[in-house]
Structure formats: C-alpha cells, structure tokens
Design an enzyme around this catalytic site. Structure first.
Site, PDB file in Angstrom:
ATOM      1  N   HIS A 164       4.039   1.216   2.147  1.00  0.00           N
ATOM      2  CA  HIS A 164       5.190   0.511   1.574  1.00  0.00           C
ATOM      3  C   HIS A 164       5.845   1.356   0.479  1.00  0.00           C
ATOM      4  O   HIS A 164       7.065   1.400   0.352  1.00  0.00           O
ATOM      5  CB  HIS A 164       4.754  -0.819   0.955  1.00  0.00           C
ATOM      6  CG  HIS A 164       4.222  -1.818   1.935  1.00  0.00           C
ATOM      7  ND1 HIS A 164       2.898  -2.166   1.996  1.00  0.00           N
ATOM      8  CD2 HIS A 164       4.842  -2.544   2.902  1.00  0.00           C
ATOM      9  CE1 HIS A 164       2.723  -3.078   2.934  1.00  0.00           C
ATOM     10  NE2 HIS A 164       3.877  -3.322   3.510  1.00  0.00           N
ATOM     11  N   GLN A 196       8.859  -3.463  16.443  1.00  0.00           N
ATOM     12  CA  GLN A 196       9.631  -4.220  15.441  1.00  0.00           C
ATOM     13  C   GLN A 196      10.880  -3.449  15.045  1.00  0.00           C
ATOM     14  O   GLN A 196      11.992  -3.990  15.024  1.00  0.00           O
ATOM     15  CB  GLN A 196       8.745  -4.481  14.216  1.00  0.00           C
ATOM     16  CG  GLN A 196       9.493  -4.931  12.983  1.00  0.00           C
ATOM     17  CD  GLN A 196       8.578  -5.359  11.854  1.00  0.00           C
ATOM     18  OE1 GLN A 196       7.930  -6.390  11.941  1.00  0.00           O
ATOM     19  NE2 GLN A 196       8.517  -4.587  10.783  1.00  0.00           N
ATOM     20  N   SER A 226      -2.300  -0.036   6.756  1.00  0.00           N
ATOM     21  CA  SER A 226      -1.882  -1.377   7.151  1.00  0.00           C
ATOM     22  C   SER A 226      -2.474  -2.361   6.147  1.00  0.00           C
ATOM     23  O   SER A 226      -3.600  -2.157   5.668  1.00  0.00           O
ATOM     24  CB  SER A 226      -2.423  -1.691   8.552  1.00  0.00           C
ATOM     25  OG  SER A 226      -2.432  -3.085   8.774  1.00  0.00           O
ATOM     26  N   HIS A 245       0.861  -1.186   0.000  1.00  0.00           N
ATOM     27  CA  HIS A 245       0.000   0.000   0.000  1.00  0.00           C
ATOM     28  C   HIS A 245       0.898   1.238   0.000  1.00  0.00           C
ATOM     29  O   HIS A 245       2.134   1.125  -0.108  1.00  0.00           O
ATOM     30  CB  HIS A 245      -0.969  -0.022   1.193  1.00  0.00           C
ATOM     31  CG  HIS A 245      -0.301  -0.295   2.505  1.00  0.00           C
ATOM     32  ND1 HIS A 245       0.632   0.557   3.071  1.00  0.00           N
ATOM     33  CD2 HIS A 245      -0.399  -1.347   3.365  1.00  0.00           C
ATOM     34  CE1 HIS A 245       1.054   0.064   4.214  1.00  0.00           C
ATOM     35  NE2 HIS A 245       0.458  -1.094   4.413  1.00  0.00           N
ATOM     36  N   LYS A 300       5.429   2.547  11.877  1.00  0.00           N
ATOM     37  CA  LYS A 300       4.121   1.992  12.258  1.00  0.00           C
ATOM     38  C   LYS A 300       4.290   0.756  13.161  1.00  0.00           C
ATOM     39  O   LYS A 300       3.538   0.551  14.094  1.00  0.00           O
ATOM     40  CB  LYS A 300       3.360   1.653  10.972  1.00  0.00           C
ATOM     41  CG  LYS A 300       2.295   0.614  11.057  1.00  0.00           C
ATOM     42  CD  LYS A 300       0.986   1.203  11.506  1.00  0.00           C
ATOM     43  CE  LYS A 300      -0.183   0.271  11.319  1.00  0.00           C
ATOM     44  NZ  LYS A 300       0.072  -1.114  11.618  1.00  0.00           N
TER      45      LYS A 300
HETATM   46  O1  PAF Z   1       6.716  -5.613   8.785  1.00  0.00           O
HETATM   47  C1  PAF Z   1       6.613  -6.642   8.084  1.00  0.00           C
HETATM   48  O2  PAF Z   1       5.960  -6.654   7.046  1.00  0.00           O
HETATM   49  C2  PAF Z   1       7.311  -7.933   8.518  1.00  0.00           C
HETATM   50  O3  PAF Z   1       7.297  -8.064   9.896  1.00  0.00           O
HETATM   51  C3  PAF Z   1       8.739  -8.056   7.968  1.00  0.00           C
HETATM   52  C4  PAF Z   1       9.665  -6.981   8.510  1.00  0.00           C
HETATM   53  C5  PAF Z   1       8.715  -7.985   6.438  1.00  0.00           C
HETATM   54  C6  PAF Z   1       9.332  -9.417   8.357  1.00  0.00           C
HETATM   55  O4  PAF Z   1       8.553 -10.473   7.881  1.00  0.00           O
END
Ligand code: PAF
Length: 277
Positions: free
Chosen positions: A34, A150, A182, A31, A146
């Site tokens: 990205h 992570q 998302s 989306h 977002k």
């Molecule tokens: O954020 C994501 O889409 C996933 O957690 C990632 C970093 C591609 C790892 O699979």
C-alpha cells in the site's frame, strides 16, 4: 503533518483542496505494498486521499469479512509517514444508507477466474470503487497489479461507464523470499507461510519461459510438487485486459495468475509474462 481524517462525506468535501487529486482505495491493514501505491500517488498529484473501508459488499457468505484485520491506528500512522493529506474512513452506514437498490455489474468478466470462485465479489468491489470515485472525485486512482483481475475490471468500468478518472496500476511488492505482500498474509502461521511461498516460486519459475504451453507446464509442475496443505483453486494464463485464457500460439503480454488456499487462508498472486520473443 497529520492527515485530515474524514469520517463521512461532509468531512471529505471540507478536506478537498484545489489541484490534482490522487485516490488510493484500500481496506486498511496497510503494508509496504500500500505504501508503494501511496508513494506513486504522491509523485503524480498535489493531494493524496487514502480511503480505508472494509467493504461488506465484496465478501461472500463464509468469507473473512468479520475477521478481516482492522488496524486503524497503525494505518493512520503509515499514512502520516507517507505524507497522505486525507484519510477517508467512512462507516458502512455512511457508504450504504438504507434503501440502496442500484449497483455495478462486473458482467461476464466478473464471473470468470477469481469471479468464478467468489460469486458477486467483483460486483461489490466495482460498486464501492465507483462510489469512492463519485465521493472523492479524484483525477487519478492507484491500484496494485497484485489484484490483476480487479485492476482490469476497474479499467473496463472506467472505459464502459465513461468514468473520468485515470487508472494507474502499480507493480506487486514482494518479500525478499518472493511472497507477494497481502493484508491476508498476517493470517498465516510460520509453517503455512512456507507452504504459501510455493505460489510465487511457481510463478517466478514460469515467467521466463518463451511460450504459453511452457509457462503453464512449468508453473503447474512446481504447484504439483507443493505440500498437500496447498489447495490450488486455479492456475490460468490470461489476456491482461479480458482475463480469458490465451491460446498456446499467443504472443505478447499475458498474466499468469494463481489462487490457492493454505489452511483457512485464501491467497492470490500473479506475474506478467511476455510470450513469443
Ligand atoms: O483492493 C482492495 O483493497 C479493495 O478491493 C478495494 C479496491 C479497496 C475496494 O474495496
């Protein structure tokens, strides 16, 4: 020009050119968020690789691995429009050949906040990210703010394991009404989407408060007034690097993060707040 599609590690080695390389790891269903990561990667490197891999290791039992949106043709078109050089889309067998034993542990930081609700999620995520780093060998890799925990864990892994990749964080992209983009938004009905908007409303209402206690109180008040379809999992105000709760006296940057379920869909969102001005 069409991106080269590398379906396995051999294709990937053949596609690699000289010069700086940026990796944008994704699970597809691309989306505008990205696309903003890809544009940032483009500005920073000679070659951009986007990986598309729905990583089974980071989904727990009962989570949405089977129904996670898989939209390869549209993703490839988005990559073409954004001038991506290589799309790395391996199969699960190529990523995880039989006999696998060793994986990355996210440690205590992987077991708190989002990790407390999704046991094993961050171990699986870090394992695939490290494998992608080893396969693609990028100079830099771009991740969205977002998924703030992570991002913090990937920075931690790079520091703790001496991974020679610059980790670049990119701001969250929102719809005009505030909803954070998302891949999981496409699960929402129109009514659920309206309910989901409470999350960004709570965060954005609290973001300008001067102190930690006011930030927590304002966000909690907005969430408390939400329709009953919104089931809040957590609302935390944490140190951006460690994801531990900050005290009321805290000064500096903090992350106000929320997770909630709307119907069958679990959503997360966060904002960075500056406290003690
Ligand atoms: O954020 C994501 O889409 C996933 O957690 C990632 C970093 C591609 C790892 O699979």
């Amino acid at each position: 020009m069409d991106p080269i599609v590398a379906r396995n590690r051999t294709d990937l080695i053949e596609a690699r050119r000289d010069g700086t390389l940026a990796l944008v790891p994704t699970m597809g269903a691309l989306h505008e968020g990205h696309r903003s990561l890809i544009r940032l990667a483009r500005e920073r490197a000679d070659q951009v690789v986007v990986s598309i891999f729905v990583n089974p290791l980071q989904f727990g039992p009962g989570e949405d691995f089977a129904r996670y949106p898989r939209t390869f043709d549209a993703d490839l078109e988005a990559c073409r429009e954004e001038g991506v050089d290589v799309v790395f889309a391996p199969s699960a067998d190529d990523m995880y050949p039989p006999g696998r034993q060793v994986s990355v542990s996210a440690g205590e930081m992987g077991r708190i906040v989002e990790g407390a609700s999704r046991p094993g999620h961050f171990d699986g995520m870090l394992t695939v990210v490290l494998k992608l780093f080893n396969l693609v060998r990028p100079d830099l890799a771009v991740f969205g703010q977002k998924d703030a925990q992570q991002l913090a864990l990937i920075r931690r892994m790079a520091a703790d394991l001496d991974v020679p990749v610059e980790i670049v964080g990119a701001p969250t992209v929102r719809e005009p009404d505030g909803l954070a983009l998302s891949s999981r938004n496409r699960y929402l009905s129109a009514g659920e989407r309206r309910v989901a908007l409470t999350l960004s409303r709570a965060l954005l209402a609290a973001a300008d408060e001067p102190g930690a206690a006011q930030v927590r109180a304002t966000a909690a008040k907005v969430l408390a007034e939400a329709p009953p379809e919104l089931e809040v999992d957590y609302l935390v105000l944490v140190d951006p690097a460690t994801f531990t709760e900050v005290p009321d006296s805290y000064e500096g940057e903090a992350v106000l993060a929320v997770a909630a379920r709307v119907g069958a869909t679990r959503l997360i969102d966060n904002v960075v707040v500056r406290l003690g001005r």
